[in-house]
Design a protein around this motif. Structure first.
Motif, PDB file in Angstrom:
ATOM      1  N   GLU A  66       0.820  -1.213   0.000  1.00  0.00           N
ATOM      2  CA  GLU A  66       0.000   0.000   0.000  1.00  0.00           C
ATOM      3  C   GLU A  66       0.849   1.255   0.000  1.00  0.00           C
ATOM      4  O   GLU A  66       0.560   2.223  -0.722  1.00  0.00           O
ATOM      5  CB  GLU A  66      -0.941  -0.003   1.207  1.00  0.00           C
ATOM      6  CG  GLU A  66      -1.836   1.214   1.280  1.00  0.00           C
ATOM      7  CD  GLU A  66      -2.822   1.141   2.431  1.00  0.00           C
ATOM      8  OE1 GLU A  66      -3.570   2.121   2.624  1.00  0.00           O
ATOM      9  OE2 GLU A  66      -2.854   0.120   3.137  1.00  0.00           O
ATOM     10  N   PHE A  67       1.898   1.273   0.829  1.00  0.00           N
ATOM     11  CA  PHE A  67       2.745   2.474   0.924  1.00  0.00           C
ATOM     12  C   PHE A  67       3.918   2.438  -0.033  1.00  0.00           C
ATOM     13  O   PHE A  67       4.643   3.426  -0.163  1.00  0.00           O
ATOM     14  CB  PHE A  67       3.231   2.648   2.369  1.00  0.00           C
ATOM     15  CG  PHE A  67       2.141   2.989   3.327  1.00  0.00           C
ATOM     16  CD1 PHE A  67       1.611   4.268   3.376  1.00  0.00           C
ATOM     17  CD2 PHE A  67       1.600   2.033   4.173  1.00  0.00           C
ATOM     18  CE1 PHE A  67       0.597   4.599   4.257  1.00  0.00           C
ATOM     19  CE2 PHE A  67       0.587   2.342   5.063  1.00  0.00           C
ATOM     20  CZ  PHE A  67       0.071   3.625   5.099  1.00  0.00           C
ATOM     21  N   GLY A  68       4.128   1.313  -0.703  1.00  0.00           N
ATOM     22  CA  GLY A  68       5.175   1.215  -1.716  1.00  0.00           C
ATOM     23  C   GLY A  68       6.575   1.397  -1.192  1.00  0.00           C
ATOM     24  O   GLY A  68       7.471   1.803  -1.947  1.00  0.00           O
ATOM     25  N   VAL A  69       6.806   1.099   0.087  1.00  0.00           N
ATOM     26  CA  VAL A  69       8.127   1.325   0.691  1.00  0.00           C
ATOM     27  C   VAL A  69       9.184   0.430   0.066  1.00  0.00           C
ATOM     28  O   VAL A  69      10.336   0.825  -0.118  1.00  0.00           O
ATOM     29  CB  VAL A  69       8.054   1.104   2.214  1.00  0.00           C
ATOM     30  CG1 VAL A  69       9.431   1.248   2.849  1.00  0.00           C
ATOM     31  CG2 VAL A  69       7.077   2.086   2.842  1.00  0.00           C
ATOM     32  N   GLY A  90      -3.231   9.818  -0.587  1.00  0.00           N
ATOM     33  CA  GLY A  90      -2.773   8.602   0.074  1.00  0.00           C
ATOM     34  C   GLY A  90      -3.357   8.419   1.464  1.00  0.00           C
ATOM     35  O   GLY A  90      -4.233   9.156   1.912  1.00  0.00           O
ATOM     36  N   THR A  91      -2.822   7.392   2.149  1.00  0.00           N
ATOM     37  CA  THR A  91      -3.259   7.027   3.499  1.00  0.00           C
ATOM     38  C   THR A  91      -2.181   7.411   4.498  1.00  0.00           C
ATOM     39  O   THR A  91      -0.996   7.188   4.265  1.00  0.00           O
ATOM     40  CB  THR A  91      -3.525   5.518   3.586  1.00  0.00           C
ATOM     41  OG1 THR A  91      -4.471   5.146   2.577  1.00  0.00           O
ATOM     42  CG2 THR A  91      -4.062   5.132   4.959  1.00  0.00           C
ATOM     43  N   TYR A  96      -3.223   5.772  10.561  1.00  0.00           N
ATOM     44  CA  TYR A  96      -3.734   4.659   9.751  1.00  0.00           C
ATOM     45  C   TYR A  96      -5.002   4.083  10.367  1.00  0.00           C
ATOM     46  O   TYR A  96      -5.065   3.897  11.595  1.00  0.00           O
ATOM     47  CB  TYR A  96      -2.646   3.581   9.642  1.00  0.00           C
ATOM     48  CG  TYR A  96      -2.991   2.464   8.687  1.00  0.00           C
ATOM     49  CD1 TYR A  96      -2.755   2.617   7.329  1.00  0.00           C
ATOM     50  CD2 TYR A  96      -3.552   1.275   9.141  1.00  0.00           C
ATOM     51  CE1 TYR A  96      -3.076   1.602   6.447  1.00  0.00           C
ATOM     52  CE2 TYR A  96      -3.871   0.258   8.270  1.00  0.00           C
ATOM     53  CZ  TYR A  96      -3.634   0.432   6.914  1.00  0.00           C
ATOM     54  OH  TYR A  96      -3.944  -0.573   6.042  1.00  0.00           O
ATOM     55  N   PRO A  97      -6.039   3.807   9.558  1.00  0.00           N
ATOM     56  CA  PRO A  97      -6.104   3.816   8.083  1.00  0.00           C
ATOM     57  C   PRO A  97      -6.795   5.067   7.509  1.00  0.00           C
ATOM     58  O   PRO A  97      -7.376   5.002   6.447  1.00  0.00           O
ATOM     59  CB  PRO A  97      -6.936   2.569   7.803  1.00  0.00           C
ATOM     60  CG  PRO A  97      -7.927   2.530   8.928  1.00  0.00           C
ATOM     61  CD  PRO A  97      -7.221   3.119  10.127  1.00  0.00           C
ATOM     62  N   ARG A  98      -6.755   6.205   8.217  1.00  0.00           N
ATOM     63  CA  ARG A  98      -7.431   7.410   7.734  1.00  0.00           C
ATOM     64  C   ARG A  98      -6.695   7.995   6.528  1.00  0.00           C
ATOM     65  O   ARG A  98      -5.474   7.927   6.440  1.00  0.00           O
ATOM     66  CB  ARG A  98      -7.519   8.454   8.844  1.00  0.00           C
ATOM     67  CG  ARG A  98      -8.413   8.037  10.010  1.00  0.00           C
ATOM     68  CD  ARG A  98      -8.416   9.107  11.085  1.00  0.00           C
ATOM     69  NE  ARG A  98      -9.005  10.350  10.603  1.00  0.00           N
ATOM     70  CZ  ARG A  98      -8.986  11.483  11.299  1.00  0.00           C
ATOM     71  NH1 ARG A  98      -8.367  11.527  12.480  1.00  0.00           N
ATOM     72  NH2 ARG A  98      -9.555  12.574  10.810  1.00  0.00           N
ATOM     73  N   LYS A  99      -7.455   8.595   5.614  1.00  0.00           N
ATOM     74  CA  LYS A  99      -6.887   9.216   4.427  1.00  0.00           C
ATOM     75  C   LYS A  99      -6.294  10.580   4.776  1.00  0.00           C
ATOM     76  O   LYS A  99      -6.790  11.279   5.667  1.00  0.00           O
ATOM     77  CB  LYS A  99      -7.964   9.393   3.350  1.00  0.00           C
ATOM     78  CG  LYS A  99      -8.457   8.075   2.751  1.00  0.00           C
ATOM     79  CD  LYS A  99      -7.361   7.415   1.930  1.00  0.00           C
ATOM     80  CE  LYS A  99      -7.869   6.172   1.223  1.00  0.00           C
ATOM     81  NZ  LYS A  99      -6.798   5.518   0.425  1.00  0.00           N
ATOM     82  N   VAL A 100      -5.234  10.945   4.043  1.00  0.00           N
ATOM     83  CA  VAL A 100      -4.562  12.221   4.292  1.00  0.00           C
ATOM     84  C   VAL A 100      -5.514  13.390   4.061  1.00  0.00           C
ATOM     85  O   VAL A 100      -5.556  14.343   4.851  1.00  0.00           O
ATOM     86  CB  VAL A 100      -3.312  12.347   3.395  1.00  0.00           C
ATOM     87  CG1 VAL A 100      -2.750  13.770   3.449  1.00  0.00           C
ATOM     88  CG2 VAL A 100      -2.252  11.344   3.807  1.00  0.00           C
ATOM     89  N   PRO A 299       3.160  10.191   3.568  1.00  0.00           N
ATOM     90  CA  PRO A 299       1.982  10.711   2.852  1.00  0.00           C
ATOM     91  C   PRO A 299       1.426  11.999   3.466  1.00  0.00           C
ATOM     92  O   PRO A 299       1.004  12.899   2.746  1.00  0.00           O
ATOM     93  CB  PRO A 299       0.972   9.566   2.963  1.00  0.00           C
ATOM     94  CG  PRO A 299       1.794   8.348   3.192  1.00  0.00           C
ATOM     95  CD  PRO A 299       2.955   8.801   4.014  1.00  0.00           C
ATOM     96  N   LEU A 300       1.425  12.084   4.794  1.00  0.00           N
ATOM     97  CA  LEU A 300       0.881  13.277   5.446  1.00  0.00           C
ATOM     98  C   LEU A 300       1.793  14.483   5.229  1.00  0.00           C
ATOM     99  O   LEU A 300       1.317  15.601   4.987  1.00  0.00           O
ATOM    100  CB  LEU A 300       0.687  13.016   6.937  1.00  0.00           C
ATOM    101  CG  LEU A 300      -0.109  14.059   7.729  1.00  0.00           C
ATOM    102  CD1 LEU A 300      -1.448  14.332   7.073  1.00  0.00           C
ATOM    103  CD2 LEU A 300      -0.297  13.601   9.170  1.00  0.00           C
ATOM    104  N   ILE A 301       3.115  14.279   5.321  1.00  0.00           N
ATOM    105  CA  ILE A 301       4.066  15.367   5.031  1.00  0.00           C
ATOM    106  C   ILE A 301       3.857  15.868   3.610  1.00  0.00           C
ATOM    107  O   ILE A 301       3.763  17.077   3.352  1.00  0.00           O
ATOM    108  CB  ILE A 301       5.517  14.887   5.224  1.00  0.00           C
ATOM    109  CG1 ILE A 301       5.789  14.525   6.683  1.00  0.00           C
ATOM    110  CG2 ILE A 301       6.503  15.967   4.772  1.00  0.00           C
ATOM    111  CD1 ILE A 301       7.134  13.864   6.913  1.00  0.00           C
TER     112      ILE A 301
END
Length: 337
Positions: A66-69, A90-91, A96-100, A299-301
């Motif tokens: 999901e985060f593609g790390v 993104g998320t 987690y699991p709230r959307k940005v 994602p939040l940054i």
């Protein structure tokens, strides 16, 4: 194609390329911070691994996908660009699991409600007092105002915020120490809740207004003094134009740089006043950005910075049109009139 359409397309194209460059910077900077952004989530999963290890492995794989790390950096960047252009920020990792987008939307009104009135108030008061000081230059009024303007402009807004908090909240107890409203209260449109919000609002508002007002006043004072000595004012004065009309010309031309500054201030407003919001524990986007950086929430940054950069570029575009509307010289140069 008309000159105005060429101007609009040229500006929009330039701002779009600028946005892509900023996207690359926004993508790269969080990843330059050492650490694994999923470490907190993964540690919580590993603590429960004895209960159901197969489920934990499946959730771990889902999080990595999901985060593609685990993907190559260039693939992550392409995914980031494509999602952003679709409006998907993104998320969040920390929430987690709230959307940005959902999280930013919850914090954004507090920043807008604080920073827009504070910026407008400091701009109006600062420009008015600066214009008065410039017109009354070398008088008692100017000699009294200028040291105050210089002191306010050189005072760090976070230091002023801490002084106001210490004096009026800690020592005198006139205002609450922090937050947007008292803990335990449920947001509503009742008189009690609104009064509680306003009591928490006053100190952050004053810290921003007072620290910004000095800079606006000094800038306006300098511009007014410069315009009063311009050739067109001397010529108009020799023709016998009344002082009121001359001052209107001076004020209008002096306002152009101040309008630019105001637009750029609005462009950065969504980033919030980070330190002010931290000092007062105010739940705005600046406070949210600090939490995101503290937890390596990529994602939040990225979501907060995308919002910030988008409004900044939009503000620049609006400034171009406002300048072309206000100043005939710029309109002639841009639009070929």
């Amino acid at each position: 194609m008309s000159p105005i359409m060429r101007f609009i397309l040229r500006r929009v194209g330039f701002l779009f390329l600028t946005f892509i460059v900023f996207m690359l910077i926004i993508f790269a900077l969080p990843r330059a911070i050492p650490g694994n952004p999923l470490s907190t989530l993964l540690s919580q999963l590993f603590q429960q691994a004895q209960a159901n290890p197969e489920l934990i492995k499946a959730v771990y794989k889902r999080l990595m996908d999901e985060f593609g790390v685990g993907k190559p950096v260039h693939i992550q960047f392409i995914d980031f660009i494509s999602r952003t252009l679709r409006g998907d920020l993104g998320t969040s990792i920390a929430f987690y699991p709230r959307k940005v987008g959902e999280i930013v939307a919850a914090y954004l009104p507090w920043s807008l409600g604080l920073l827009i009135p504070a910026t407008l108030t400091s701009w109006i008061i600062g420009n008015s007092l600066g214009a008065l000081a410039g017109y009354k230059r070398k008088s008692a009024v100017d000699n009294l105002m200028l040291p105050v303007f210089l002191t306010l402009s050189q005072t760090p807004y976070y230091w002023l915020a801490m002084i106001l908090l210490y004096v009026f909240a800690v020592n005198l107890g006139v205002f609450p120490i922090g937050g947007a409203y008292s803990s335990g209260r449920i947001p509503s449109l009742t008189f009690e809740f609104i009064a509680d919000v306003l009591s928490h609002y006053i100190l952050p508002f004053l810290s921003i207004v007072l620290s910004a007002m000095g800079g606006w006043a000094i800038g306006m004072r300098v511009m007014v003094i410069y315009e009063l000595g311009a050739d067109y004012i001397n010529y108009a004065d020799s023709l016998g134009l009344p002082d009121r009309k001359l001052l209107r010309y001076v004020f209008k031309n002096s306002m152009l740089p101040q309008i630019t500054g105001l637009a750029l201030s609005f462009g950065t407003i969504l980033g919030g006043s980070l330190i002010t919001e931290l000092v007062f524990n105010y739940p705005g986007t600046g406070y949210l950005l600090f939490r995101a950086i503290s937890t390596l929430d990529y994602p939040l940054i990225q979501g907060v910075f995308i919002l910030l950069i988008s409004t900044l570029l939009l503000a620049n575009l609006i400034v171009d049109f406002v300048y072309a509307y206000i100043d005939p010289r710029i309109r002639t140069g841009y639009l070929g009139e």
